[in-house]
Design a protein around this motif. Sequence first.
Motif, PDB file in Angstrom:
ATOM      1  N   HIS A   1       0.819  -1.209   0.000  1.00 25.40           N
ATOM      2  CA  HIS A   1       0.000   0.000   0.000  1.00 25.40           C
ATOM      3  C   HIS A   1       0.854   1.260   0.000  1.00 25.40           C
ATOM      4  O   HIS A   1       0.560   2.229  -0.687  1.00 25.40           O
ATOM      5  CB  HIS A   1      -0.958  -0.013   1.193  1.00 25.40           C
ATOM      6  CG  HIS A   1      -2.131  -0.907   0.937  1.00 25.40           C
ATOM      7  ND1 HIS A   1      -3.186  -1.031   1.797  1.00 25.40           N
ATOM      8  CD2 HIS A   1      -2.405  -1.727  -0.098  1.00 25.40           C
ATOM      9  CE1 HIS A   1      -4.059  -1.906   1.303  1.00 25.40           C
ATOM     10  NE2 HIS A   1      -3.598  -2.334   0.156  1.00 25.40           N
ATOM     11  N   ASP A   2       1.917   1.178   0.773  1.00 19.21           N
ATOM     12  CA  ASP A   2       2.822   2.317   0.841  1.00 19.21           C
ATOM     13  C   ASP A   2       3.401   2.607  -0.551  1.00 19.21           C
ATOM     14  O   ASP A   2       3.434   3.746  -1.015  1.00 19.21           O
ATOM     15  CB  ASP A   2       3.949   1.997   1.814  1.00 19.21           C
ATOM     16  CG  ASP A   2       4.930   3.139   1.923  1.00 19.21           C
ATOM     17  OD1 ASP A   2       4.484   4.263   2.228  1.00 19.21           O
ATOM     18  OD2 ASP A   2       6.135   2.919   1.688  1.00 19.21           O
TER      19      ASP A   2
ATOM     20  N   GLU B   1       1.209   7.032  -6.552  1.00 15.73           N
ATOM     21  CA  GLU B   1       0.181   8.017  -6.884  1.00 15.73           C
ATOM     22  C   GLU B   1       0.672   9.435  -6.588  1.00 15.73           C
ATOM     23  O   GLU B   1       0.446  10.356  -7.360  1.00 15.73           O
ATOM     24  CB  GLU B   1      -1.089   7.730  -6.084  1.00 15.73           C
ATOM     25  CG  GLU B   1      -1.616   6.328  -6.348  1.00 15.73           C
ATOM     26  CD  GLU B   1      -3.124   6.259  -6.285  1.00 15.73           C
ATOM     27  OE1 GLU B   1      -3.658   6.584  -5.203  1.00 15.73           O
ATOM     28  OE2 GLU B   1      -3.732   5.904  -7.308  1.00 15.73           O
ATOM     29  N   LEU B   2       1.356   9.547  -5.446  1.00 17.08           N
ATOM     30  CA  LEU B   2       1.893  10.838  -5.043  1.00 17.08           C
ATOM     31  C   LEU B   2       2.874  11.368  -6.097  1.00 17.08           C
ATOM     32  O   LEU B   2       2.854  12.544  -6.466  1.00 17.08           O
ATOM     33  CB  LEU B   2       2.617  10.655  -3.711  1.00 17.08           C
ATOM     34  CG  LEU B   2       2.573  11.830  -2.756  1.00 17.08           C
ATOM     35  CD1 LEU B   2       1.174  12.023  -2.217  1.00 17.08           C
ATOM     36  CD2 LEU B   2       3.563  11.588  -1.618  1.00 17.08           C
TER      37      LEU B   2
ATOM     38  N   ARG C   1       2.199   1.756  -3.440  1.00 14.42           N
ATOM     39  CA  ARG C   1       1.165   2.214  -4.367  1.00 14.42           C
ATOM     40  C   ARG C   1       0.811   3.683  -4.127  1.00 14.42           C
ATOM     41  O   ARG C   1       0.695   4.456  -5.069  1.00 14.42           O
ATOM     42  CB  ARG C   1      -0.090   1.352  -4.227  1.00 14.42           C
ATOM     43  CG  ARG C   1       0.127  -0.031  -4.791  1.00 14.42           C
ATOM     44  CD  ARG C   1      -0.987  -0.973  -4.416  1.00 14.42           C
ATOM     45  NE  ARG C   1      -0.728  -2.312  -4.939  1.00 14.42           N
ATOM     46  CZ  ARG C   1      -1.512  -3.343  -4.713  1.00 14.42           C
ATOM     47  NH1 ARG C   1      -2.600  -3.204  -3.981  1.00 14.42           N
ATOM     48  NH2 ARG C   1      -1.215  -4.515  -5.223  1.00 14.42           N
ATOM     49  N   SER C   2       0.672   4.049  -2.843  1.00 16.48           N
ATOM     50  CA  SER C   2       0.260   5.432  -2.606  1.00 16.48           C
ATOM     51  C   SER C   2       1.408   6.377  -2.925  1.00 16.48           C
ATOM     52  O   SER C   2       1.207   7.487  -3.383  1.00 16.48           O
ATOM     53  CB  SER C   2      -0.258   5.626  -1.180  1.00 16.48           C
ATOM     54  OG  SER C   2       0.697   5.168  -0.268  1.00 16.48           O
TER      55      SER C   2
ATOM     56  N   LYS D   1      -4.179  -1.237 -10.604  1.00 15.52           N
ATOM     57  CA  LYS D   1      -5.311  -0.393 -11.003  1.00 15.52           C
ATOM     58  C   LYS D   1      -6.142  -1.035 -12.104  1.00 15.52           C
ATOM     59  O   LYS D   1      -7.231  -0.568 -12.424  1.00 15.52           O
ATOM     60  CB  LYS D   1      -4.803   0.962 -11.494  1.00 15.52           C
ATOM     61  CG  LYS D   1      -4.221   1.826 -10.393  1.00 15.52           C
ATOM     62  CD  LYS D   1      -3.524   3.049 -10.986  1.00 15.52           C
ATOM     63  CE  LYS D   1      -2.879   3.877  -9.891  1.00 15.52           C
ATOM     64  NZ  LYS D   1      -3.582   5.112  -9.644  1.00 15.52           N
TER      65      LYS D   1
ATOM     66  N   GLU E   1       1.168  12.537  -9.190  1.00 16.16           N
ATOM     67  CA  GLU E   1       0.542  13.840  -8.929  1.00 16.16           C
ATOM     68  C   GLU E   1       1.572  14.963  -8.979  1.00 16.16           C
ATOM     69  O   GLU E   1       1.404  15.976  -9.644  1.00 16.16           O
ATOM     70  CB  GLU E   1      -0.071  13.803  -7.525  1.00 16.16           C
ATOM     71  CG  GLU E   1      -1.435  14.444  -7.409  1.00 16.16           C
ATOM     72  CD  GLU E   1      -2.018  14.074  -6.057  1.00 16.16           C
ATOM     73  OE1 GLU E   1      -1.803  14.869  -5.123  1.00 16.16           O
ATOM     74  OE2 GLU E   1      -2.627  12.981  -5.928  1.00 16.16           O
TER      75      GLU E   1
END
Lengths: 983, 439
Positions: A826-827, A833-834, A829-830, A884, A837
């Motif tokens: 999860h870390d 995303e960061l 993956r997020s 995703k 962005e």
Amino acid sequence: MDLRVGIDIGSTTVKVVVLDEQNKLLFRSYERHFSKTRERAAQTLRSITDILSGKNVHMVITGSAGLGVSKVCGIDFVQEVYATAAAVNQYVPGTDAVIELGGEDAKIIFFGGALEERMNGSCAGGTGAFIDQMASLLNVSIDQLDELSLKHEKIYPIASRCGVFAKSDIQPILNQGGRKEDVAASIFQAVVDQTVAGLTQGRALKGKIVFLGGPLHFLTGLRERFVDTLHLDNDHAVFPEDGDCFAAMGAALCATDYPSRPFEECLKLLEESVDATTALDVMPPLFINETNYAAFLSRHNANHPPVADLATYAGDAWLGIDAGSTTTKMVLIGPEGGILFHYYHSNQGNPVAIVLEQLKEIYRQCGNRVTIKGAAVTGYGEELIKNAFQCDLGLVETMAHYKAAAHFNPQVDFIIDIGGQDMKCFKIRNGAVDSIMLNEACSSGCGSFIETFAKALGYDIASFSKLGLFSPHPVNLGSRCTVFMNSSVKQAQKDGAGVEDISAGLSISIVKNAVYKVIRAANADDLGKHIVVQGGTFLNDAVLRAFEQELGREVVRPTIAGLMGAFGAALSARDLHLEQSDLLSIEALQSFSHNAKPATCGLCTNHCSLTVNTFDGGRKFISGNRCSRPLGKEKQTLPDLMKYKYNSLRSYHGKGQGTGVRGRIGIPFGLNMYENLPFWFNFFTTLNFEVVLSPESSRKLYIKGQHTIPSDTVCYPAKLLHGHVEALVEMGVDAIWYPCMSYNYDEGIGDNHYNCPVVAYYPELLAANIPQLKETRFLNPYVGLWRHRDCEKHLAEIMGKEFAIPHRETVAAVQSAYQEYTSFLHDLRSMGELYVEEARQKGLPILVVAGRPYHADPEINHGINDLITGQGFALITEDAVSWKMGYESRNVLNQWTFQSRMYNAARYVCAQPDIQLIQLVSFGCGTDAITADEVRSILEAHGKLYTQLKIDDINNLGAVKIRIRSLMAAMEARSRGKDHGDS
Amino acid sequence: MAELKYDENGRLLFTKEMKKDYTLLAPQMLPDHFAMVVEIVRSYGYKVEMLENAGRPVIDAGQKYVHNDACYPAILVIGQLINAIQSGKYDPHKVALVITQTGGGCRASNYIHLLRKALEKADLAFVPVISLNLSGMEKNPGFQLSVGILRKAIFALIYGDLLLCVSNQVRPYELTKGDTDTCVQQCMNFLLADMHQGKGMSFKSMNANFDRITAAFKAIPVSQEEKVRVGVVGEIYVKYAPLGNNNLCDFLLSEGAEPVVPGVIDFIIFKINNREVDVDIYGGRWIKEKFCHWLQKYVMKYQHAMIDALRRSGFRAPGDFTELHSYIKGYLGDGNKMGEGWLLTAEMLELIHIGVPNIVCTQPFGCLPNHIVGKGMIRKLKDDYPWSNIVAIDYDPGATKINQENRIKLMLANAKALKKEQELQSQTPVPSEAKAPAL
């Protein structure tokens, strides 16, 4: 007793010896045969008729090319390694091991215990032919190479697997101004590493070692490298006086077991066999007759640039330089592209000197009539030359070639360039370079290959290739890498093929290699309708003809095919429309000086081999760097998920939340541990073990474990594991944990969820091949992690048995470990995303680097991530985006978890206008033969670019850079095209 | 041409309509085994042919249409199929291709997809491809592997193994050259005729046929000469297919050696056994485990019958699957199942134990599982059995015969030298710690 004669017919030489009753040498010879094996042997024998005439002799043939000769003439044969062993037994008793290097074979013999004899496999360079090739690359004789090597100051890491690999390592070093002395010694070191890695296969090389064969006999520098590397003293390194003829001597010794014949009869058998030929695999001729050839020539010669003459011209001109890997090309053009001056020459390992000399010549010829308004440079040496002479523009080769090709055919949609060292093909779509294909390190059957071959057979390149034009029966030599071609040629020679047939066959091979191996086309339409061919190799009419025949289509070869890169650069310089060029003036050239010094950057773990070039007036240029830190600039910190992942994985060591009382568990940091480490770390620390990670991968760590690698064609990530495990043993851990895993996690995105066979079972290979593991507790049970409850049970059983840990405790640890793994995912993956962005906010292009988790290892990816972010990309990894997308049926059996992620990552990228994908492929990865085509088709179906980077133990990032820059150029061209389309 | 129907994923199906007038083309691997399987499939109403095209055109077609980094068997198998369609011998609109798929973790499971990609490249996308597998992948309405076919196919494979085993033991010693091959042909003829009539398919008649075969081979006059025996193991395709291994067995014969080639039935049992082991290691449905266990026992019953027949006729008999399995302890785990998995190492160990320490380990260049179970185990075998003499040979479109033969010749030369050394050592008393840790 009768005299005994041994004849050793190798790939390049014939050795003949005569022994008397006391095993004393009466005669010995060592001669090159230039592929005329039987003739050479017969001649030598005839020359010693006085010794043998009228006598009965025992005659035996040996050697790699001797097998065929023996079959044809009916003289007995013994295998050469066997013969060598016999000779060593006789002449150097008490030997523990023999290393023999021949023209194309490398052999090793172990005595003591059971006899063990081994030869290099089919994919292995590091032999005499390899050294020959390298010498011609450096433009020195073998003797000079040897002398140079003795004056070395530093050793560069050079891929030792095969000649082609080594070339792509050496070339950039030379182009960036590395010293020839150091390169020479590095070449010999590569041979040593290859021999040790490829042949010992886990048996220690110690005791008294005898070195044999031509190269080891003649080359002091090579001997020195062996003695150094194996830490031998004078008593333990034996170089026998007749070390170049040992196989022949052994054959003569073995001859005792075979019947004797009158010498005249033996000679007759050999001489009569000279004319015998056997069936050959042949192909249709290139040209049927001269008329045919003339028509072909006139068609191609019509493609030439406008006529221009520097002697009479007055006005503006533009300079283009192509500092290629082996040759330097320079072109001066007028406003219409007419060529005022051109130059094409081997760069002899020093492109700066050549450009300097020619630039002076250009200025001289220009006089006051011509003004150079702009200069551009392309090619491997681009940066060096650009900095040395202050050129106005540096551009990636693909763009230069497209520019040039479009001059001859604006509709061009496919360009293929075969140069001395590399082959580039690319499609043109909507005015931009698209899908670039470069030859992978193992298949570069390019121009210099024919050249080296021509030399070996005693011809220069021009007359050698001419010979092939009218060969009635070109030999079929296959279409693989040069090492294979070498042995195909050997076979053809054995079968009696003439030089002209081999010449034509080689030309056809190069073409087949390009079409089927690099481009992978099934038919001409796969390429394009308007094909422009270029590069020096296409000036060879045989190659050009073979190409047209293979495609069944006419192509355009400009008369300046060899100059196209320089020509394109010049056109680009012209299109800059500069008022004044920065190019060094004639005055500045008078005081020009250049000095190159090697250095190793110590600013991070990449340890880039730098070359520091200093020019007059204190100008400086540093090359070989991946990032901008050694240049004194702050390192740019663009989002790099690969680095993030690597760093967070490396932090998984120590006691964690536990006490560590149960002991120290070693975990090798490689292959699927890049996925599973968070799980195992948490599992073991929860059980109160301390987790000890093996050190970070490095070349040194690889060399440490190299001698126990049984299969030299397995991928580099797997090979590294040997060093990791040995290091753990030395660190004194209580046990090493490295489970076998047929299956990976089931992420629901594939048809199955396997690991590849190498990842799955490498622990068992390590156990069988690393002697130190016999004294260590090496735990490699079969484990599956995707069925949580079953896994709990299974691990509880194992932990109960191995460490007497209560069932309940293990079950709790497994549950905790699953949580850790999930939070790690999860870390990641997020963070991904960061990063996306962040990149979008800053307007950075984003690149998904799709490979395996272990490609995050800097020793495996050689700092490609730094190179990518250095070019201004934000980098994320495939595992951060694959989740995703859900399952979708594929055109392949989608059965490996890591590989499934790449398909999904590609699908994700297709839906993102500002993201592109690059696939990392480890050389020797069998599964990527499947995935590469599939990832490509997913991307291309959605109009995305496909770029593949093949990596091995090679450090050279030149080819990688070209691809990344071409990708950038193509992306820019596309967004420009889009802007136009929108407006 | 029949109407083309596709499944929901766009896969072209082999329809019932096609069954009527399409010819199924199958690649060759084991000539005799496959000939019998083909005959059985025919008896179920299919038109089917085993291809025999070989040589350069096959390799060329393979290289043209298959990714060149794919393994050599893929290049050969697909090359053979495409070359056959393009030969003009068949109406391309009336053929379907048959290819096996193991479903294991090695690249071989992807051959069928590589074949489809190749067909597309060759403008033959309308040719249906049928997957032969035991994992239930890719079903086709017009083709079913019924229990009947499977049962009989196992018979055919056992017959094939028996022929392989006895012919290899007789051929090197036959006094009249060609006797053995004639005998193989005669046995094949009567077996095929039997199968055509649906005979020879009961346990009892099979045993009778076994004896008939062994007797026929025993009757061939042979010399008492002693020859070096050489084991052949490896990746299944290059191990068996002469097209894949450059006629390895012929070469060994011409060098005065006796080839010892372990049969294919162990591979079948191995693949069944894998499923049982999977449940054991990773968990899963016990019913699957029970079924596989039963199936393995069923096939092994026939294997035992063959071994018994060999023994009672005085031929050397191989060990059964259980015996093979017992050898790998300390080498590989039961879970090593991709490609030939632990079976390959077990075969080498068995050969060493029955006095055939000289072995050619064949593999396609870059074969993934063989890095581990082939080349990866040779060091340990040499450590444990100093007299073992194993040469690993890579096969590849570009690899030349001369290099391969030279390395095999080295192995043969070693065989003689090692034998001498071994005899010398066995005459002088060996200090206990230097003894080979056999068994």
